[in-house]
Every structure is written in structure tokens, then in C-alpha cells.
Design a protein around this motif. Sequence first.
Motif, PDB file in Angstrom:
ATOM      1  N   GLN A 165      93.267  52.792  46.412  1.00  0.00           N
ATOM      2  CA  GLN A 165      93.092  52.138  47.709  1.00  0.00           C
ATOM      3  C   GLN A 165      94.474  51.772  48.252  1.00  0.00           C
ATOM      4  N   TYR A 166      94.859  52.409  49.361  1.00  0.00           N
ATOM      5  CA  TYR A 166      96.197  52.268  49.938  1.00  0.00           C
ATOM      6  C   TYR A 166      96.549  50.814  50.237  1.00  0.00           C
ATOM      7  N   PHE A 171     101.663  52.690  45.224  1.00  0.00           N
ATOM      8  CA  PHE A 171     101.251  53.821  44.400  1.00  0.00           C
ATOM      9  C   PHE A 171     102.235  54.114  43.263  1.00  0.00           C
ATOM     10  N   TYR A 191      90.154  59.268  46.413  1.00  0.00           N
ATOM     11  CA  TYR A 191      91.543  59.604  46.752  1.00  0.00           C
ATOM     12  C   TYR A 191      91.974  58.840  47.997  1.00  0.00           C
ATOM     13  N   VAL A 192      91.060  58.701  48.954  1.00  0.00           N
ATOM     14  CA  VAL A 192      91.277  57.840  50.121  1.00  0.00           C
ATOM     15  C   VAL A 192      90.068  56.913  50.252  1.00  0.00           C
ATOM     16  N   HIS A 210      95.454  49.932  56.488  1.00  0.00           N
ATOM     17  CA  HIS A 210      94.996  51.212  56.982  1.00  0.00           C
ATOM     18  C   HIS A 210      95.257  51.301  58.483  1.00  0.00           C
ATOM     19  N   ARG A 224      93.624  59.446  58.189  1.00  0.00           N
ATOM     20  CA  ARG A 224      93.615  58.649  56.966  1.00  0.00           C
ATOM     21  C   ARG A 224      94.255  59.420  55.800  1.00  0.00           C
ATOM     22  N   GLN A 227      97.980  59.350  56.250  1.00  0.00           N
ATOM     23  CA  GLN A 227      98.606  58.081  55.879  1.00  0.00           C
ATOM     24  C   GLN A 227      98.826  58.008  54.376  1.00  0.00           C
ATOM     25  N   TYR A 228      97.839  58.411  53.597  1.00  0.00           N
ATOM     26  CA  TYR A 228      97.990  58.388  52.151  1.00  0.00           C
ATOM     27  C   TYR A 228      99.047  59.391  51.701  1.00  0.00           C
ATOM     28  N   LYS A 229      99.032  60.579  52.267  1.00  0.00           N
ATOM     29  CA  LYS A 229      99.931  61.640  51.810  1.00  0.00           C
ATOM     30  C   LYS A 229     101.377  61.412  52.217  1.00  0.00           C
ATOM     31  N   ASP A 231     102.876  58.801  51.434  1.00  0.00           N
ATOM     32  CA  ASP A 231     103.433  57.972  50.367  1.00  0.00           C
ATOM     33  C   ASP A 231     104.283  58.822  49.433  1.00  0.00           C
TER      34      ASP A 231
END
Length: 551
Positions: A165-166, A171, A191-192, A210, A224, A227-229, A231
Motif C-alpha cells: 500500500q503506497y 517501499f 500490487y496497487v 494516492h 494509479r 504512481q506506484y511504478k 517509486d
Amino acid sequence: MGVTPWPGGVRVVSRRGVLVGGGAAVVAGLFGRPASAEGPATDPFTLGVASGDPSPDGFVIWTRLAVAPMAEDGRGGMADRAYEVWWQVAHDQRFTRPAASGMTWAEPSWAHSVHVEPQGLEPGREYFYRFGVDRWTSPVGRTRTAPARASLPTALGLAFLSCAQYEHGFFTGYRRIAESEPELIVHLGDYVYEYAAHVYNAPSGNVRDHAGPETQTLAHYRQRFAQYKLDPDLQAAHAVAPWAVVFDDHEVDNNWAGPVPERPNPRFAQRRTAAMRAYWENMPLRNARQPRGTALPLHRRVHWGSLATFHLLDTRQYRDDQGCGDGYRDCPAAADPARSILGAAQEKWLLDGFRRSGATWDVLAQQVFFAQRDRDPGPALSTSQDAWDGYAASRQRVVQGWLDAKVRNAVVLTGDVHAHWAADVKLDFADPHAPVVGSELICTSLTTGGDGLDSDPATHPFLAHNKHLHLYNGQRGYVRATVGPAELTADFMTLPYVHRAGAPAQRKASFVIADGVPGLQRRYLRPFTGPQGLSPQEQADRTVWSETERP
């Protein structure tokens, strides 16, 4: 400056220089298609690179073009046209020893993602790869092919994890996984996460927000994932090794079950269609996994020589709805033999795979708790209806299936529950004297739940009356495992905090599963007696284990 692809353009060439041809992802659309009028004005490789699903002669390599990855329309700032992308695979990081190369297209209909499947490579080998478009070149990724099917590797270095969870933490765990340089990384879902900011709050506080609303549309899901990728720790983990991925619930909607959402939603089919499309666009999955409507054919196998067969399962798309809601219940529907968490077709596929396997280790890589967890210390049975406990007859068919097939060693890898657990598997959990017939290793969340708490397993109320459960720890982390012909060793790694970056990874517990001996054996730590002045990470890496003991 950009890098010109090796001579041979659309060909896929083995190290021996033999033309072996390209898959559909390489050659489709290359002829008769105009190139884009101009390349991106800024670097389009902001989301990094990834690889996955290794086979003895290849793998899939992935990237997605995005000059403005957080664009609200989900298009990543790219023009509404196809871009010609070159790719290279080499034996060395400097790309002086070519193995394969080619050209493909990044199409706007698939968010300018690229999924290339080089073929004709050598089994059990390390490779490096990269992409380019116009004058821009991607970061370099490292990957490997699986060993030849008939070979028996001496060991496989594996890491598996879930639930990142971002908002709940940094991470760092991804970075620690990358530093350990595994040969294969298995992601077990979540994963997201789908929530808008300030909706799902960790006890230790959310450390970042988020962007955008709760994910409902294709544009929302694409943003979304972007945003995670973005990182850098996640990018490092993707670039170090091939991944084998499965989704759980939060890639779509909390605790969804087949066509049924968590809460009534007349547009759930459209939401699921968008989520499936965005998942494939953003993950290193082969073109055969491309979604059609609400369906993404996720369950598949990865073979690691004759050492291990990984059965990658889907416990969301085909399951019956939870019989009594999502929580802990004494639910008669859980025992109904007509109900399944996998669906009839996937159950048959799995049991057929057991009969054909012949591997030393048959590993079920899946999402939710497999062994029984009874919350009630008395005669009543109170179990989680979102896990396999809510589909007990389905679980019994799977376990009986591996017994009938005489599977040599059955091991279940699990995520979802935000804590480290370890369990023995029985065919009949109601009988305390029933034999142990398999093992389950459950990883905690990478960040979900915030920092968490270090904990003494003896204090957890479940363990006193669930004698097949052998570990509980509520910190964040992942599991690092070594799979060999004689034993499988699993190190449960924890991070003391995730509310800030840079935490060391520490081995909290270690278990061994011996070949031909179902069940878990505990290894215990000796006190660290090495040189003074080492960092906690260095101490953890140099810790040695005492003799193996039965818990």
C-alpha cells in the motif's frame, strides 16, 4: 543519444546467430505501418523496465512509455499514436555480446505498453535487456531464462511478497529484495490499492497520498499504476530479476468475488474490465494473458527445471461469492462441496498439473490463507470466509488431489493477511492426529498496515488451539527462500519500520522443509558474536543458524 538496434531489425537471433523468428509481440504490425511523425520530447521511460514468466528459451520483457506518467487521463502524456520501439537482449550489461533484438510498437490502445517475448535463448542463463525509442534509451534490466525442463538445478533463490500500500509506507522492502539478487520474484497480489487518499489509514499514519479518486475507470487505474511504478525502490526490484505475478482483490476492489463487488455497484463489470486491462498493461505478462472484457487468463505455470513447478493460481475471478460475508463466521456454506474458490475449470487444471508435474517441489503461488485458522478456542468453528476456510471443500479437493497424484513436496505460498505466518497443511484439520501432508509459507505485507509490531508468537490466541500454526509476526517485510533438491529454506524477513525510508531487513524466523518430509522444521538464531561496529543490516546478513529443531 539513442542506440541503434543491432543489424537484423525484426529478427530474433540466438547467441549462435541462428534465425529463430519472433513472436506476435515482435512482428505484429511492423510491416505496412507508418512510424510516428516524431519521437517523445522528453524521456518516456519514467516507469522503468520489467521482465517475467521465464521459460527455458525466453521470457517477457516490459516497459510503458509515459512522458507525463501522472496525467489524469491515464495516457501518460503520450500522443494518440503508435511509437516504434526497439529492444535488445544481451549476455552482458554493456551489450557487447548480443543475444536477440527487434522492433515493436507501443500502441495507444494499450497505454503505450510494450510486451516482447524473445525466443531461442539458452536455458538457465542470465541476460540483460533494454528498450529505445527515437533518441531515448531505457534503463537496463537483468533477467534470466528458466533451466531446461529435464535439468535439476542445485538451487533457486526466490523472494515472494504481497500487499504494498503506497500510502502506508515507503517501499524499502523492494530495495532490500533487489539487493539480495534473487533469481525469481513472486508477487502474490495487492500490487496497487484502489482507495482515494485519506480513506485507508495506517495506525502509524500515512506517509504519502494516492493521487486521484478511488479507481473506477481505465484512466484511474492507469494513473494509479503509474504512481506506484514511479517509486525507485519498486523499479529496482523489477530490474533485478524476472517476476511471476498474480493479482488479489485491491487491484480491482476490496474482497471482490467473481462478478460480485464488495458493495453493490451496477457498473462493476465496467470497473473490472478497466482493472484487468490496466493490470496487463502494467505488468510483465505474456501476450497470451491479454484480457478480453472482464476476464484475464491469469492462472498458469512456471517450471524451474525438474526442481520446482510453480502453479500460479487465481482465487478471485472464478470463486463463488463468500457464503456468509467476508469476516470470521461459523458458516455452513463453507463446507458446501458445490462451492469453489478456484472454479471447476481451474480446479481441474490444477489437479491435472499435479499428475503431470514430476518436480521435486510443487509450489502453489496464490493469494489467501490456505490452512485453517479457527478463531474460536471452543467447539465452534469461526474462520475467515474470504480465505480458503470459506471454501473448505474446495481446499480438501486440492489437497486430496496432490495426495492422489503422489506429489513429492507440496508447498503453498500465500499473501493477503499483513503478517508473517507459517503452517502445516492437513487433509483433516479437525483431527489433531491427522498427518501433515504439506506446508504453507505466508508473507506479511510489504507496507500495508504501516510499521506494525514485533510480536511473540506465543501470545497470539490462534496458536494455542491451532497446533498446525507455527509462526506469527506483525511487522512488515517479505520472505526470502532457497529451493534445493534436498530442502527448501524460508527466511521470514522483517523491517522495523516503513514510515521512513532506509530500514534494514532482518531475519525474524527461518523454517526448513526437507524433501519427502511434509511439514515445517524451525531453525533458531544463535546470538550475533561477530565484529563490533557493523550496521543492523550487516549483522542480520552474517547471522548463523543453529541446528534444525522441530517446533
